[in-house]
Design an enzyme around this catalytic site. Structure first.
Site, PDB file in Angstrom:
ATOM      1  N   GLU A  73      38.462  36.861  35.814  1.00  0.00           N
ATOM      2  CA  GLU A  73      37.277  37.415  35.178  1.00  0.00           C
ATOM      3  C   GLU A  73      36.078  36.465  35.332  1.00  0.00           C
ATOM      4  O   GLU A  73      34.929  36.869  35.160  1.00  0.00           O
ATOM      5  CB  GLU A  73      37.609  37.617  33.696  1.00  0.00           C
ATOM      6  CG  GLU A  73      36.659  38.449  32.909  1.00  0.00           C
ATOM      7  CD  GLU A  73      37.247  38.739  31.522  1.00  0.00           C
ATOM      8  OE1 GLU A  73      38.385  39.234  31.438  1.00  0.00           O
ATOM      9  OE2 GLU A  73      36.567  38.447  30.542  1.00  0.00           O
ATOM     10  N   HIS A  86      45.234  43.416  33.805  1.00  0.00           N
ATOM     11  CA  HIS A  86      43.984  42.785  34.206  1.00  0.00           C
ATOM     12  C   HIS A  86      43.290  43.706  35.203  1.00  0.00           C
ATOM     13  O   HIS A  86      43.936  44.217  36.118  1.00  0.00           O
ATOM     14  CB  HIS A  86      44.261  41.423  34.845  1.00  0.00           C
ATOM     15  CG  HIS A  86      43.058  40.549  34.897  1.00  0.00           C
ATOM     16  ND1 HIS A  86      41.982  40.821  35.714  1.00  0.00           N
ATOM     17  CD2 HIS A  86      42.731  39.430  34.204  1.00  0.00           C
ATOM     18  CE1 HIS A  86      41.056  39.882  35.526  1.00  0.00           C
ATOM     19  NE2 HIS A  86      41.488  39.026  34.620  1.00  0.00           N
ATOM     20  N   ARG A 143      44.265  40.931  24.267  1.00  0.00           N
ATOM     21  CA  ARG A 143      43.837  39.536  24.272  1.00  0.00           C
ATOM     22  C   ARG A 143      42.491  39.390  24.983  1.00  0.00           C
ATOM     23  O   ARG A 143      42.262  40.016  26.015  1.00  0.00           O
ATOM     24  CB  ARG A 143      44.868  38.688  25.021  1.00  0.00           C
ATOM     25  CG  ARG A 143      44.450  37.251  25.224  1.00  0.00           C
ATOM     26  CD  ARG A 143      45.495  36.489  26.003  1.00  0.00           C
ATOM     27  NE  ARG A 143      45.505  36.833  27.407  1.00  0.00           N
ATOM     28  CZ  ARG A 143      44.937  36.103  28.377  1.00  0.00           C
ATOM     29  NH1 ARG A 143      44.320  34.983  28.083  1.00  0.00           N
ATOM     30  NH2 ARG A 143      45.002  36.492  29.635  1.00  0.00           N
ATOM     31  N   LEU A 179      45.942  37.329  40.973  1.00  0.00           N
ATOM     32  CA  LEU A 179      44.779  37.511  40.102  1.00  0.00           C
ATOM     33  C   LEU A 179      43.463  37.070  40.736  1.00  0.00           C
ATOM     34  O   LEU A 179      43.383  36.032  41.382  1.00  0.00           O
ATOM     35  CB  LEU A 179      44.977  36.700  38.812  1.00  0.00           C
ATOM     36  CG  LEU A 179      43.821  36.816  37.817  1.00  0.00           C
ATOM     37  CD1 LEU A 179      43.837  38.154  37.115  1.00  0.00           C
ATOM     38  CD2 LEU A 179      43.849  35.696  36.798  1.00  0.00           C
ATOM     39  N   PHE A 214      32.478  34.925  29.337  1.00  0.00           N
ATOM     40  CA  PHE A 214      33.662  35.724  29.631  1.00  0.00           C
ATOM     41  C   PHE A 214      33.593  37.014  28.834  1.00  0.00           C
ATOM     42  O   PHE A 214      32.818  37.130  27.886  1.00  0.00           O
ATOM     43  CB  PHE A 214      34.924  34.947  29.234  1.00  0.00           C
ATOM     44  CG  PHE A 214      35.821  34.632  30.403  1.00  0.00           C
ATOM     45  CD1 PHE A 214      35.446  33.680  31.329  1.00  0.00           C
ATOM     46  CD2 PHE A 214      37.054  35.270  30.558  1.00  0.00           C
ATOM     47  CE1 PHE A 214      36.273  33.380  32.398  1.00  0.00           C
ATOM     48  CE2 PHE A 214      37.883  34.976  31.620  1.00  0.00           C
ATOM     49  CZ  PHE A 214      37.498  34.028  32.548  1.00  0.00           C
ATOM     50  N   HIS A 233      49.461  41.719  33.408  1.00  0.00           N
ATOM     51  CA  HIS A 233      48.959  40.353  33.362  1.00  0.00           C
ATOM     52  C   HIS A 233      49.474  39.546  32.173  1.00  0.00           C
ATOM     53  O   HIS A 233      49.902  38.404  32.326  1.00  0.00           O
ATOM     54  CB  HIS A 233      47.435  40.428  33.311  1.00  0.00           C
ATOM     55  CG  HIS A 233      46.736  39.105  33.311  1.00  0.00           C
ATOM     56  ND1 HIS A 233      46.930  38.175  34.305  1.00  0.00           N
ATOM     57  CD2 HIS A 233      45.835  38.567  32.460  1.00  0.00           C
ATOM     58  CE1 HIS A 233      46.155  37.109  34.055  1.00  0.00           C
ATOM     59  NE2 HIS A 233      45.508  37.314  32.934  1.00  0.00           N
ATOM     60  N   GLN A 251      48.659  43.555  28.537  1.00  0.00           N
ATOM     61  CA  GLN A 251      47.336  43.567  29.137  1.00  0.00           C
ATOM     62  C   GLN A 251      47.436  43.785  30.642  1.00  0.00           C
ATOM     63  O   GLN A 251      48.147  43.064  31.335  1.00  0.00           O
ATOM     64  CB  GLN A 251      46.655  42.232  28.871  1.00  0.00           C
ATOM     65  CG  GLN A 251      45.286  42.123  29.508  1.00  0.00           C
ATOM     66  CD  GLN A 251      44.499  40.992  28.887  1.00  0.00           C
ATOM     67  OE1 GLN A 251      44.667  39.840  29.272  1.00  0.00           O
ATOM     68  NE2 GLN A 251      43.669  41.309  27.921  1.00  0.00           N
ATOM     69  N   ARG A 277      39.019  43.550  28.364  1.00  0.00           N
ATOM     70  CA  ARG A 277      39.843  43.903  29.531  1.00  0.00           C
ATOM     71  C   ARG A 277      40.487  45.276  29.476  1.00  0.00           C
ATOM     72  O   ARG A 277      40.596  45.956  30.500  1.00  0.00           O
ATOM     73  CB  ARG A 277      40.962  42.879  29.704  1.00  0.00           C
ATOM     74  CG  ARG A 277      40.453  41.647  30.322  1.00  0.00           C
ATOM     75  CD  ARG A 277      41.544  40.682  30.620  1.00  0.00           C
ATOM     76  NE  ARG A 277      40.882  39.445  31.027  1.00  0.00           N
ATOM     77  CZ  ARG A 277      41.440  38.261  31.037  1.00  0.00           C
ATOM     78  NH1 ARG A 277      42.696  38.129  30.661  1.00  0.00           N
ATOM     79  NH2 ARG A 277      40.763  37.225  31.423  1.00  0.00           N
TER      80      ARG A 277
END
Ligand SMILES: Cc1cc2nc3c(=O)[nH]c(=O)nc-3n(C[C@H](O)[C@H](O)[C@H](O)COP(=O)(O)OP(=O)(O)OC[C@H]3O[C@@H](n4cnc5c(N)ncnc54)[C@H](O)[C@@H]3O)c2cc1C
Ligand code: SF4
Ligand code: SF4
Ligand code: FES
Lengths: 231, 587
Positions: free
Chosen positions: B255, B242, B398, B252, B119, B353, B240, B286
């Site tokens: 990722e 996304h 994050r 969504l 990730f 997000h 955040q 991100r």
């Protein structure tokens, strides 16, 4: 677009009725849930459950033109007008499209929906092969929306006695788990004229499941397990 | 009006991953606990988490918690509190193994261990090669986790109050928290739930933005309740975005798609992330990727007739990988973007997000606020965990898959802390005489309001204002106007009207009450963002493009009363290891 929606508020209505709505949809209103939210912004008394708006939380199951489904992943474009919306059949109505799911969850809870393994857990993960894990695929993904169970005639007749497809699919999910040690107990729990055997493989549940799961096949596998252990 | 009252050892507001992990700890310890949720527990938004949960199990590539800690500190743009981050990363393996023992249906590697995927922001050796740290159940990790936690709570006989909405916090003169008032949606009845410990686990508030990956119920209720009770909100400018929400819809696209080898393209078919993050490319952090997308669009390299989105390509992964590892993504793309990713790329755009800020807490899950002696003072009887809390492990940005970890680690820690605290404080404190005055006045106002505004309309204006004035890139004049505009929205919120007056399952009333909370969150966000004159993590100021550690290496605290700001230092000292001092952040 024209909608005909089941309305009932026990606080003021003696009995349920169908209410028609004619509304202008915007291009961004792609799903039935978008349309319902548009209606609600005009008539705030229309009551329904919704949360994720992407088909994973299981909140907005309802009967759409005679079929159970999730409003949030049902495109409005393909629906025949007037779009007739009713609460899920076979469960008591609390208000409008909101049903009382107590009986549904009671049946789910009755199959002991948790892993039973009385060995002390190892330091790291319990091992499970990809093939063993694959046995859970098609079962663990259930979102407990109740589309299947409330489409099942056997459940309509015996909601207190027949576990119903959703509960049975989860019973299978634990029976199939290589880490679970309670297979015998789980099968005992279903060994009764109603709990499992009221399923007559009518397959309504398979047609109804918005997640493409197949409770009938899981029920068949449980029945096989029952047969196997008696021989 | 006499209000019914019930007493519990502990009341937990929220039955997502955080609330249910804490509940399990308490139920198994034999405490009398009530868990409230606006929705049936498995409908909480943890269910939507896709990609995975971070833990340095090292099942695929060598790994250890200290590397994870480094990545998290760096990812946070050095605003994360390093004691809390060490605490979280050290416990990661344990909570993930525990979840597996509870029955979590993780995907598996050939050797039978838990499957892990790479990730964004995950590295080996303090910034070296890509690490493979996200433990996954296909692209339905949150669903698998939430159901497993619910199931384990069924086994532990946890008492749930399903479709009960927490309305307001009860505090006494000393500032101690004594419980909540709540609304039973089905009957319309209001009740006082008195508790020796009150834990908030109410999740995110992404619904302050127009385009969001969040569920309708993510309205920041915990933050609203805390703010109205005089508790500050921390670091609310950090949201955040996304990079890959479905264009025009917001749902969504995990990722995990890029973790499995997918990548982003602009209208020229260029793999543009190479220019912005030569090393990590599509798996940069991100905030970096979202800014890259926004810049591509701004500079005219977006796709489609309005040149306002980009493409996420994954067909080269092949149908087998897509069907096995990303089946949920494929389903979403087909339903919401009307493309089958096995053949075609998915149109995507940055989408709100995750809320890095929240109710200030420490790594024991205790809420801390400067109400008597200093900013780290524990508010007696009050705890917060999960997305509604700011520990802060995520700082200014994050890392993907760190939130599912956060909710397990701190859910469990808060449970343990409550068990300890209740040994010391075994009695209920008496409720103040005016415990319910304010909330009843709020409800009475709503019922009596005439000629007020429509809740949906005011909500739409709130979301559009936040979207336009407080997005991926932020501009001084827009923020300034934004503060004024959100202030105007707040005025209107105080005069909303509902036409539905029924007692039974009145969702119009619920939505109006949610709007009271949304507006607190929106105000905190806009005011905090306007004041922070630097760029750090997800807060990107056009007029102050650099991070400014001399002036701004500190946490923001927003107080609802007077819309006042205060600040407190970042906890740079970890528990046992050396501190990671701020460095430029390059991916
Ligand atoms: C689409 C999506 C995908 C994600 N994917 C990942 C991922 O792969 N990995 C990762 O680490 N993170 C991921 N995240 C982030 C992560 O899922 C969330 O941050 C996390 O699940 C939040 O958990 P929670 O328990 O704090 O809140 P939630 O799960 O949102 O639960 C909140 C609970 O509070 C209740 N509640 C709220 N208000 C009230 C009230 N007033 N009264 C009573 N109850 C109330 C709700 O009913 C609910 O039960 C993702 C987020 C989204 C939106
Ligand atoms: S197959 Fe069985 S469970 Fe499914 S609808 Fe028919 S009777 Fe019900
Ligand atoms: S099996 Fe399908 S229809 Fe039945 S509850 Fe689960 S997801 Fe819903
Ligand atoms: S709103 Fe969650 S399934 Fe439809």
């Amino acid at each position: 677009m024209r909608f005909s929606i089941y309305r009932y508020d026990p606080d003021k209505d003696d009995k349920p009725y169908m209410q028609d709505y004619d509304i202008e949809l915007e291009p961004s209103d792609r799903m039935l849930l978008d349309a319902l939210i548009r209606i609600k912004s005009i008539d705030d008394s229309l009551s329904l459950r919704r949360s994720c708006r992407e088909g994973v939380c299981g909140s907005d199951a309802m009967n759409i033109n005679g079929r159970n489904g999730l409003a949030c992943i049902t495109p409005v474009a393909g629906l025949k007008e007037p779009v007739e919306l009713r609460p899920l059949p076979g469960l008591p109505v609390i208000r409008d499209l909101i049903v009382d799911m107590t009986q549904f969850f009671k049946q789910y809870h009755s199959i002991k929906p948790y892993l039973i393994n009385n060995d002390p857990p190892p330091e790291t993960e319990r091992l499970q092969s990809p093939e063993e894990k694959a046995e859970l695929d098609g079962a663990y993904e259930c979102i407990l929306c109740a589309c299947c169970t409330t489409a099942c005639p056997s459940f309509w007749w015996n909601p207190d006695k027949f576990v119903g497809p959703a509960g049975l699919l989860q019973a299978y999910r634990f029976l199939a788990d290589s880490r679970d040690q309670a297979s015998a107990e789980r099968l005992d729990n279903l060994e009764d004229p109603y709990r499992l055997f009221r399923c007559h493989s009518i397959m309504n549940c398979v047609d109804a499941c918005p997640k493409g799961l197949n409770p009938t096949s899981a029920i068949g596998k449980i029945k096989d397990m029952m047969v196997k252990r008696t021989v | 009006m006499a209000i019914a009252r019930r007493k519990f050892d502990a009341v937990i507001v929220g039955a997502g991953g955080a609330g249910m992990r804490a509940a399990l700890q308490l139920s198994e310890a034999g405490l009398k606990v009530a868990v409230l949720s606006k929705v049936f527990p498995t409908r909480s938004h943890t269910v939507a988490a896709q990609g995975g949960i971070a833990a340095a199990l090292g099942n695929v590539t060598e790994d250890n918690w200290h590397w994870h800690m480094y990545d998290t500190v760096k990812g946070s743009d050095y605003l994360g509190d390093q004691d809390a981050i060490e605490f979280m990363c050290r416990q990661a393996n344990e909570v993930v193994y525990e979840l597996e023992h509870f029955g979590m249906p993780f995907d598996r590697l050939e050797n039978g261990k838990i499957y892990q995927r790479p990730f964004g922001g995950q590295s080996q050796n303090f910034g070296g090669a890509q690490a493979t740290r996200s433990c996954a159940a296909a692209d339905r990790t949150g669903h698998a986790m939430l159901h497993t936690l619910y199931q384990r709570n069924v086994r532990a006989n946890t008492q749930f109050f399903v479709e009960w909405m927490g309305l307001d916090l009860i505090r006494d003169e000393q500032g101690d928290v004594l419980g909540v008032t709540a609304l039973e949606m089905e009957t319309g009845e209001v009740m006082v739930l008195q508790a020796k410990a009150t834990l908030f686990a109410t999740g995110g508030a992404g619904r302050i933005f127009h385009a969001s990956t969040n569920a309708f119920i993510n309205t920041g209720d915990g933050l609203g309740m805390a703010a109205r009770a005089g508790i500050p909100l921390e670091d609310m400018e950090f949201w955040q975005f996304h990079p890959t929400g479905v264009y025009g819809v917001g749902v969504l696209i995990s990722e995990a798609v890029r973790g499995e080898g997918g990548y982003l393209l602009n209208k020229d078919g260029e793999r543009f992330m190479q220019r912005y993050a030569p090393h990590a490319k599509d798996l940069a952090s991100r905030d970096v990727v979202s800014r890259a997308l926004t810049t591509e669009i701004k500079e005219g390299r977006g796709c489609g007739k309005d040149a306002d989105h980009l493409l996420l390509k994954l067909d080269h992964l092949g149908a087998d990988v897509i069907n096995m590892r990303l089946p949920g993504i494929r389903e979403i793309a087909i339903k919401f973007a009307r493309v089958d990713p096995i053949n075609e790329p998915i149109p995507v755009a940055p989408t709100a997000h995750y809320m890095m800020g929240g109710i200030p807490s420490n790594f024991h899950g205790q809420v801390v606020a400067p109400y008597k002696t200093g900013p780290e003072e524990v508010v007696q009887g009050f705890y917060a965990v999960g997305e509604c809390a700011c520990v802060s492990v995520h700082g200014a940005n994050r890392l993907g898959t760190n939130s599912l970890l956060d909710i397990l680690v701190f859910g469990r820690a808060a449970g343990n802390q409550i068990i300890e605290d209740l040994k010391k404080n075994p009695h209920h404190k008496p409720l103040p005489a005016d415990a319910t005055d304010k909330v009843l006045a709020r409800l009475a106002r709503l019922d009596a309001q005439k000629d007020g505004e429509n809740v949906a309309q005011v909500g739409t204006d709130l979301r559009k204002t936040m979207q336009a004035h407080c997005g991926v890139f932020r501009f001084a004049d827009m923020l300034k106007q934004g503060v004024t505009k959100i202030g105007e929205v707040a005025e209107r919120v105080a005069h909303t009207e509902i036409r539905d007056k029924s007692r039974v399952f009145n969702t119009a009333r619920v939505e109006a009450l949610e709007l009271d909370n949304l507006v607190e969150v929106a105000l905190a966000t806009m005011v905090s963002a306007e004041a922070r004159n630097e760029s750090r993590g997800a807060h990107a100021r056009d007029d102050f493009p650099q991070r400014d550690d001399d002036k701004w290496l500190k946490h923001t605290l927003y107080f609802s009363e007077g819309r006042r700001l205060d600040y407190k230092p970042v906890r740079l000292k970890p528990l046992t290891v050396e501190s990671f001092p701020p460095k430029p952040r390059i991916y």
